[in-house]
Design an enzyme around this catalytic site. Structure first.
Site, PDB file in Angstrom:
ATOM      1  CE1 TYR A  26      -3.013   3.170   0.825  1.00 10.30           C
ATOM      2  CE2 TYR A  26      -1.566   3.456   2.719  1.00 10.30           C
ATOM      3  CZ  TYR A  26      -2.536   3.947   1.873  1.00 10.30           C
ATOM      4  OH  TYR A  26      -3.033   5.218   2.047  1.00 10.30           O
ATOM      5  N   GLY A  82      -1.976   9.420   3.523  1.00  8.49           N
ATOM      6  CA  GLY A  82      -3.163   8.774   4.052  1.00  8.49           C
ATOM      7  C   GLY A  82      -2.801   7.456   4.723  1.00  8.49           C
ATOM      8  CE1 TYR A 132      -6.828  13.412  -1.908  1.00  5.15           C
ATOM      9  CE2 TYR A 132      -7.011  12.100   0.067  1.00  5.15           C
ATOM     10  CZ  TYR A 132      -6.377  12.389  -1.113  1.00  5.15           C
ATOM     11  OH  TYR A 132      -5.288  11.656  -1.511  1.00  5.15           O
ATOM     12  CE  LYS A 254       0.653  16.261  -2.240  1.00  2.61           C
ATOM     13  NZ  LYS A 254      -0.067  15.039  -2.627  1.00  2.61           N
ATOM     14  CG  HIS A 278      -1.608  11.336  -5.201  1.00  2.00           C
ATOM     15  ND1 HIS A 278      -2.550  12.261  -4.845  1.00  2.00           N
ATOM     16  CD2 HIS A 278      -1.691  10.372  -4.245  1.00  2.00           C
ATOM     17  CE1 HIS A 278      -3.184  11.865  -3.743  1.00  2.00           C
ATOM     18  NE2 HIS A 278      -2.672  10.731  -3.354  1.00  2.00           N
ATOM     19  CG  ASP A 309       4.809  15.583  -3.909  1.00  2.00           C
ATOM     20  OD1 ASP A 309       4.638  14.744  -4.815  1.00  2.00           O
ATOM     21  OD2 ASP A 309       3.854  16.216  -3.413  1.00  2.00           O
ATOM     22  CB  VAL A 312      12.519  13.869  -3.177  1.00  4.80           C
ATOM     23  CG1 VAL A 312      13.689  14.468  -2.412  1.00  4.80           C
ATOM     24  CG2 VAL A 312      11.998  14.831  -4.243  1.00  4.80           C
TER      25      VAL A 312
HETATM   26  C1  FMN Z   1       0.920   5.813   1.337  1.00  3.12           C
HETATM   27  C2  FMN Z   1       0.649   7.131   0.701  1.00  3.12           C
HETATM   28  C3  FMN Z   1      -0.513   7.824   1.004  1.00  3.12           C
HETATM   29  C4  FMN Z   1      -0.763   9.074   0.426  1.00  3.12           C
HETATM   30  N1  FMN Z   1      -1.887   9.762   0.782  1.00  3.12           N
HETATM   31  C5  FMN Z   1      -2.073  11.028   0.327  1.00  3.12           C
HETATM   32  C6  FMN Z   1      -3.167  11.802   0.791  1.00  3.12           C
HETATM   33  O1  FMN Z   1      -3.963  11.363   1.614  1.00  3.12           O
HETATM   34  N2  FMN Z   1      -3.307  13.059   0.293  1.00  3.12           N
HETATM   35  C7  FMN Z   1      -2.431  13.588  -0.630  1.00  3.12           C
HETATM   36  O2  FMN Z   1      -2.597  14.729  -1.041  1.00  3.12           O
HETATM   37  N3  FMN Z   1      -1.383  12.871  -1.069  1.00  3.12           N
HETATM   38  C8  FMN Z   1      -1.181  11.617  -0.607  1.00  3.12           C
HETATM   39  N4  FMN Z   1      -0.094  10.896  -1.038  1.00  3.12           N
HETATM   40  C9  FMN Z   1       0.857  11.507  -1.978  1.00  3.12           C
HETATM   41  C10 FMN Z   1       1.981  12.244  -1.241  1.00  3.12           C
HETATM   42  O3  FMN Z   1       1.486  13.405  -0.615  1.00  3.12           O
HETATM   43  C11 FMN Z   1       3.098  12.681  -2.197  1.00  3.12           C
HETATM   44  O4  FMN Z   1       2.546  13.364  -3.276  1.00  3.12           O
HETATM   45  C12 FMN Z   1       3.936  11.498  -2.696  1.00  3.12           C
HETATM   46  O5  FMN Z   1       4.056  10.501  -1.710  1.00  3.12           O
HETATM   47  C13 FMN Z   1       5.311  11.970  -3.096  1.00  3.12           C
HETATM   48  O6  FMN Z   1       6.040  10.940  -3.648  1.00  3.12           O
HETATM   49  P1  FMN Z   1       7.140  10.078  -2.840  1.00  3.12           P
HETATM   50  O7  FMN Z   1       6.370   9.131  -1.991  1.00  3.12           O
HETATM   51  O8  FMN Z   1       7.891   9.431  -3.931  1.00  3.12           O
HETATM   52  O9  FMN Z   1       7.986  11.026  -2.024  1.00  3.12           O
HETATM   53  C14 FMN Z   1       0.157   9.635  -0.494  1.00  3.12           C
HETATM   54  C15 FMN Z   1       1.315   8.923  -0.803  1.00  3.12           C
HETATM   55  C16 FMN Z   1       1.575   7.696  -0.214  1.00  3.12           C
HETATM   56  C17 FMN Z   1       2.866   6.995  -0.541  1.00  3.12           C
END
Ligand code: FMN
Length: 379
Positions: A26, A82, A132, A254, A278, A309, A312
């Protein structure tokens, strides 16, 4: 004795060993064939830094930085995540406290596993709230009002979830909330007794920010139902304008990948853009965020604040993002790997590791300050 964890790759490997497969997948997985995920990483790997020599680097480089009218000790922070409680019980608060201590931002997610109020109390000056926009306007409005009452000064609206991402690993693992104990899941849990016991003691993580809205408690909602509500496709420019009217603090959009969208968002009163796909979890055909960042930086006036993001993994990556035009950098998965690998101490250790790597990279390239990085890159 366990091998010391000296890179985010080590943290990922340790997390993989400690977490049940469904939880690791996940966190680690992406949408579809995970091309967007790989593309974002590849962009960093293929970008080089050009060192300038004979710059006196006897003193450490200055990592402090101003972003969104705030002073930060570091130019990077923790992206909204999340269900962080799946990485380890208490993950939300461990990350929030580490960010507060490091002088860096922690963004608490709408689907967090500690309430937004609890997180704000743990990181009273450094937290931001990610929203959200779901189908129910009353819930969206109430979340915004709660964020304001709790003392948040920055709201991050996520734009890239008009539908739930098709994440093949989750589908193959049959992952959903509440967890259905199948023979396969029982085996997965039995093979990871430390996680299972800790989670059993703490109680299974659930989407606690929704507890106030669920008919019979958020624990009884399936993940599919909640995601359907959150991924309603309801967010459009009119809804953004309405949020702008209701939120007096800083507003960040975002999940922007297109220069025209970025320009329009600035025109709509957004204070900063977060370039993001994301983490490759939504659209498998999404571009690498480093490439999208460069295009958006070029299209917008230099003083429009941009965060980025996605992919990184090191201090050198942070430097590359700053050189490509980011004013601030966020990391997601590495902080979850850190909690999974090292428990509550993990996020603070990762902040230290990344700060040391960034400082060393700045010394190697003759950069003395964060603001100076952009000046060097554009000279
Ligand atoms: C397990 C997980 C849950 C995430 N849940 C959210 C969320 O609830 N809201 C959101 O805006 N982005 C969410 N993201 C995206 C992150 O904010 C971010 O954009 C992303 O993890 C960046 O990439 P990286 O994991 O390679 O650093 C989630 C990412 C992951 C890995």
């Amino acid at each position: 004795m366990a091998r010391p964890l000296i890179s985010s790759t080590d943290l990922r490997e340790r997390a993989k060993a400690r977490l049940p497969r469904f939880a690791f997948d996940y966190i680690d997985g992406g949408a579809g064939e995970e091309d967007a995920l790989a593309r974002s990483r590849r962009a960093y790997r293929e970008t080089c830094l050009r060192p300038r020599v004979l710059v006196n680097s006897a003193e450490p480089a200055n990592l402090s930085h101003r972003f969104l009218n705030r002073d930060w000790a570091l130019p990077f922070g923790i992206a909204p995540l999340g269900l962080p409680g799946l990485a380890w019980p208490g993950a939300d608060l461990a990350m929030a406290r580490a960010a507060e201590a490091a002088g860096a931002p922690f963004v608490t997610a709408t689907p967090g596993t500690a309430t937004l109020e609890t997180v704000r109390a743990a990181a009273p000056t450094r937290s931001a709230f990610q929203l959200y926009v779901g189908a129910a306007t009353e819930i969206t409005d109430d979340l915004v009002a709660r964020a304001e009452r709790a003392g948040y000064d920055t709201l991050i609206v996520t734009a890239d979830v008009p539908r739930a991402g098709k994440r093949l690993r989750d589908l193959r693992n049959g992952f959903g909330l509440p967890l259905r104990i199948t023979p396969r899941l029982a085996m997965d849990l039995a093979l990871h007794p430390r996680w299972s016991l800790a989670t059993w003691r703490a109680g299974a993580p659930h989407l606690i920010n929704f507890a106030a809205y669920a008919d019979d408690g958020a624990g009884a909602q399936t993940l599919a139902q909640l995601m359907a509500r959150q991924s309603s496709g309801r967010l459009d420019w009119a809804v953004l304008a309405r949020i702008r009217d209701r939120w007096s603090g800083a507003l960040v959009l975002k999940g922007v990948l297109d220069p025209e969208d970025a320009a329009r968002a600035v025109g709509a009163g957004v204070d900063a853009i977060q370039v993001s796909n994301h983490g490759g979890r939504q659209l498998d055909g999404a571009p690498a965020t480093l490439d999208a960042l460069r295009a958006i930086r070029e299209a917008l006036p230099a003083d429009v604040p941009l965060a980025v993001d996605g992919g990184v993994r090191s201090g050198e990556d942070i430097l590359k993002a700053l050189e490509a035009g980011a004013d601030f950098v966020f990391l997601g998965r590495p902080f979850l790997y850190a909690v999974a690998a090292e428990g509550a101490a993990g996020p603070a250790a990762l902040f230290d590791m990344l700060a040391a790597e960034l400082e060393a990279a700045m010394a190697q390239t003759g950069r003395r300050s964060i603001a100076g990085i952009r000046r060097c890159a554009t000279d």
